[in-house]
Enzyme design. Structure first.
Site, mmCIF file in Angstrom:
data_model
loop_
_atom_site.group_PDB
_atom_site.id
_atom_site.type_symbol
_atom_site.label_atom_id
_atom_site.label_comp_id
_atom_site.label_asym_id
_atom_site.label_seq_id
_atom_site.Cartn_x
_atom_site.Cartn_y
_atom_site.Cartn_z
ATOM 1 N N CYS A 4 0.792 -1.231 0.000
ATOM 2 C CA CYS A 4 0.000 0.000 0.000
ATOM 3 C C CYS A 4 0.831 1.292 0.000
ATOM 4 O O CYS A 4 2.019 1.306 0.291
ATOM 5 C CB CYS A 4 -0.969 0.050 1.167
ATOM 6 S SG CYS A 4 -1.942 -1.454 1.342
ATOM 7 N N ARG B 209 -4.271 0.680 -2.150
ATOM 8 C CA ARG B 209 -4.120 -0.638 -1.545
ATOM 9 C C ARG B 209 -3.507 -1.681 -2.472
ATOM 10 O O ARG B 209 -3.905 -1.814 -3.625
ATOM 11 C CB ARG B 209 -5.486 -1.152 -1.071
ATOM 12 C CG ARG B 209 -5.342 -2.435 -0.237
ATOM 13 C CD ARG B 209 -6.653 -2.975 0.250
ATOM 14 N NE ARG B 209 -6.421 -4.136 1.118
ATOM 15 C CZ ARG B 209 -7.266 -5.139 1.266
ATOM 16 N NH1 ARG B 209 -8.434 -5.115 0.639
ATOM 17 N NH2 ARG B 209 -6.973 -6.153 2.057
ATOM 18 N N ALA C 254 -3.561 -5.483 -2.009
ATOM 19 C CA ALA C 254 -4.246 -6.446 -1.146
ATOM 20 C C ALA C 254 -3.406 -7.713 -0.989
ATOM 21 O O ALA C 254 -3.084 -8.387 -1.972
ATOM 22 C CB ALA C 254 -5.615 -6.785 -1.735
ATOM 23 N N VAL C 255 -3.053 -8.049 0.257
ATOM 24 C CA VAL C 255 -2.222 -9.215 0.545
ATOM 25 C C VAL C 255 -2.899 -10.139 1.554
ATOM 26 O O VAL C 255 -2.878 -11.358 1.409
ATOM 27 C CB VAL C 255 -0.833 -8.772 1.065
ATOM 28 C CG1 VAL C 255 -0.020 -9.964 1.542
ATOM 29 C CG2 VAL C 255 -0.089 -8.020 -0.026
ATOM 30 N N GLY D 294 2.003 -1.822 5.253
ATOM 31 C CA GLY D 294 2.914 -2.741 5.919
ATOM 32 C C GLY D 294 2.309 -4.100 6.176
ATOM 33 O O GLY D 294 1.238 -4.446 5.678
ATOM 34 N N GLU D 295 3.032 -4.880 6.962
ATOM 35 C CA GLU D 295 2.591 -6.197 7.412
ATOM 36 C C GLU D 295 2.998 -6.366 8.869
ATOM 37 O O GLU D 295 4.150 -6.072 9.228
ATOM 38 C CB GLU D 295 3.223 -7.325 6.586
ATOM 39 C CG GLU D 295 2.925 -7.293 5.109
ATOM 40 C CD GLU D 295 1.475 -7.600 4.761
ATOM 41 O OE1 GLU D 295 0.753 -8.109 5.642
ATOM 42 O OE2 GLU D 295 1.073 -7.345 3.612
ATOM 43 N N ASP E 19 -4.645 -7.617 9.387
ATOM 44 C CA ASP E 19 -3.721 -7.015 10.341
ATOM 45 C C ASP E 19 -3.967 -5.521 10.470
ATOM 46 O O ASP E 19 -3.610 -4.901 11.477
ATOM 47 C CB ASP E 19 -2.270 -7.309 9.952
ATOM 48 C CG ASP E 19 -1.884 -6.757 8.590
ATOM 49 O OD1 ASP E 19 -2.767 -6.598 7.732
ATOM 50 O OD2 ASP E 19 -0.685 -6.504 8.366
ATOM 51 N N SER F 249 13.113 -11.612 0.816
ATOM 52 C CA SER F 249 14.493 -11.285 0.454
ATOM 53 C C SER F 249 15.442 -11.468 1.632
ATOM 54 O O SER F 249 15.031 -11.417 2.792
ATOM 55 C CB SER F 249 14.538 -9.825 -0.034
ATOM 56 O OG SER F 249 15.857 -9.369 -0.168
ATOM 57 N N GLY F 250 16.732 -11.613 1.338
ATOM 58 C CA GLY F 250 17.748 -11.794 2.376
ATOM 59 C C GLY F 250 18.419 -10.511 2.815
ATOM 60 O O GLY F 250 19.450 -10.552 3.494
#
Length: 614
Positions: A2, A50, A52-53, A79-80, A103, A378-379
């Site tokens: 988002c 948005r 959407a996840v 965010g998450e 969330d 990702s690392g």
């Protein structure tokens, strides 16, 4: 993931300012291609784009909830939150009745329950704004490591904010200007930035782990989290087991998604670790094979020159991970024409000049991934947390009283126009920024001088260098509507690793030695102890030749903004004298400086940036 934007003005009615909010939201459309939303009231207006996840139907924003009918709180959030399930259960026990499984609602109800202290309970990546109607107060917050960006500008009774500077520049109160401080950040520190500096005059970036309250008494910025130095008492095996346990939990949490998710795979230790742990999680949960993506540059083997920063090619190691863990792998191959065609795209994605072809190749990789996936893991940041870069292991870099990466960056300094150099005093400016960072470092009392210095080097990397990489990853991914998660930025892992003694971090005399030891049995030994190799860069002389020609043409253009910033004759002579063959990979070599200066010129043109007095 988002994009968010907002406008608060305590002295005027904003309820009819939808056109302005629409303009701000439109600049963030790529961050949120799935939907848009608005909320306007007397003194606050929010916009949201948005991606959407999680909870595709229920997570729409801006989201409004209330303690009572007359006390609404409104959230716009990007965010998450990876511990949202536990927080939701705790809030439910405290009497909150949830209307969604997102969330987003957890963040808003956490604020309703705990106020600004809610951020201390969040584990994740986030940037958000909450308007508390009862208090007539705005609350802004950003995650601890700075994974998600958040910019703001205060103009008297007005505060505007957004995920990117371009959203603020769409507001009539914010001008596209730069002063001497911004020029110093652009030309002395760039492509890094001092935390909090938005480059544009009057635009600030909310620093990682900081929050802001804005109301009748003005703006108050405060820190809610910081690293704490203390004695590390765990022995070697306990330390390794703790790291492995944390990574198992972190990766498992970050694989939660209602949309397709994949991993980025370079063949190095960090991305291979994320991929291996993801494959184990997928196997346990019956989710099939992990999809992986990598990027390659055509003819890389032909032009490859080993160096400290890039000792080996990645492709054989990518293939080893794919074979070992049975991933569904996709390699995106790019050539010089691809990089040149899209060379300026990162400037608009970042709102600033970028790191050249490495940003372009990352943007094009993400464009390909977005065709099939919405989330990638990702690392990023393992090098900063565990000490992976060559300068962590160079006595010369450690002993230098300067940013350890300065010899690699700073190619613009020698070409500054004499009058500008006298005004900006670049050496003094960089020195002041360095001393500011050192002064912030949390020191352990009575620590040995060598250990204290390594703690300082780690702090510089985690709070300065990492921010450039996280900003790069966020902007290149969100320009394509792709969310990228970074498990090594989980604050629990960062807090634990911070106090591991350097002798243990560099176990066996190797970069990230303790991390490698912790992952024994997870990765094949030869891959586990492979020497770090930097993100691939274009070594084909045709790429350098094209940049050389482009910069030369800029220098003879009377309208070029760059001409006022550089010593034209000195830069032209340097371009003419520079060889194109056997250029060092990565950030080294003249083409990195050329690329940056070309994009500086484009940035001034595209954003119509005016230089003003400080």
């Amino acid at each position: 993931m988002c994009g968010i934007a907002g406008w608060v003005d305590l002295e005027r009615d904003l309820s009819r300012e939808r056109p302005v909010m629409q303009k701000m939201a439109d600049t963030l459309a790529c961050r949120g291609p799935d939907a848009e939303g608005f909320w306007l009231s007397a003194h606050a207006a929010f916009a949201h784009r948005r991606l959407a996840v999680i909870d595709i139907e229920g997570g729409k924003q801006p989201m409004v909830r209330a303690r009572a009918p007359e006390a609404a709180s409104v959230l716009t959030y990007a965010g998450e939150i990876y511990n949202f399930v536990e927080l939701r259960e705790e809030l439910a026990r405290l009497g909150h009745a949830f209307e969604t499984r997102s969330d987003t609602e957890v963040v808003l109800r956490a604020y309703l329950q705990w106020g600004p202290a809610c951020v201390e309970r969040l584990n994740g990546m986030f940037a958000f704004g909450i308007w508390d109607d009862a208090r007539q107060e705005l609350f802004l917050a950003r995650d601890r490591l700075g994974i998600k960006p958040l910019f703001y500008a205060v103009r008297g009774s007005t505060l505007v904010f957004g995920s990117e500077p371009k959203a603020l520049l769409a507001h009539p109160a914010v001008e596209s200007e730069i002063d001497d401080e911004g020029l110093a950040e652009l030309l002395v520190m760039g492509p890094l930035r001092t935390p909090g500096c938005g480059i544009f005059r009057g635009i600030d970036e909310l620093r990682p782990a900081f929050a802001l309250l804005f109301g009748r008494s003005g703006a108050r910025v405060f820190r809610y989290w910081q690293l704490e130095s203390r004695l590390h008492t765990d022995d070697l095996e306990t330390t390794a087991a703790t790291i492995r346990s944390l990574l198992d939990d972190i990766v498992r949490r970050q694989l939660v998604s209602d949309v397709p998710i994949c991993t980025l795979l370079s063949g190095g230790l960090d991305s291979s670790t994320v991929t291996a742990l993801a494959a184990r999680t997928f196997a346990r949960e019956g989710r099939g094979r992990v999809t992986t993506y990598s990027v390659e540059l055509r003819d890389a083997e032909r032009y490859f020159v080993p160096s400290d920063i890039q000792p080996s090619l990645d492709t054989p190691w990518v293939e080893k991970v794919v074979t070992t863990f049975g991933t569904d792998h996709h390699s995106v191959t790019l050539d010089t024409p691809d990089l040149l065609e899209h060379f300026m795209a990162p400037v608009f994605a970042r709102d600033l000049p970028s790191a050249g072809e490495m940003d372009v190749s990352l943007l094009l990789l993400f464009r390909q991934i977005k065709k099939t996936h919405t989330v990638a893991v990702s690392g990023e940041s393992a090098d900063e947390v565990f000490g992976g870069y060559p300068w962590f292991h160079s006595q010369e870099a450690i002993e230098a009283d300067d940013f350890p990466w300065s010899p690699v960056f700073g190619g613009c300094l020698e070409f500054l126009a004499p009058g500008l150099a006298e005004r900006l005093r670049p050496e003094e400016y960089e020195r002041a920024r360095y001393q500011q960072a050192i002064a912030e470092t949390p020191i352990l009392p009575d620590e040995a001088p060598a250990d204290r210095r390594m703690r300082e080097i780690l702090y510089l990397n985690q709070t300065r260098f990492l921010l450039m990489l996280l900003d790069r990853k966020d902007r290149m991914s969100m320009a394509n509507g792709l969310e990228v998660r970074v498990p090594f930025c989980d604050h629990r892992l960062v807090e634990y690793a911070w106090n591991i003694p350097w002798a243990m971090k560099s176990l066996r005399g190797r970069e990230k030695g303790i991390l490698r030891h912790a992952l024994e049995g997870v990765l094949p030994d030869d891959l586990l102890w492979r020497k770090k190799s930097a993100y691939p860069s274009m070594a084909n002389p045709s790429y350098s030749a094209a940049l050389k020609d482009r910069l030369a043409r800029i220098l003879v253009d009377p309208a070029a903004p760059l001409r006022a910033l550089v010593d034209v004759d000195k830069l032209r002579a340097s371009i003419e004298a520079a060889p194109l063959e056997n250029e060092l990979p990565g950030f080294q070599g003249p083409s990195r400086t050329w690329a940056y200066l070309i994009q500086v010129d484009e940035w001034f043109r595209r954003y119509r940036v005016a230089i003003v007095s400080s």
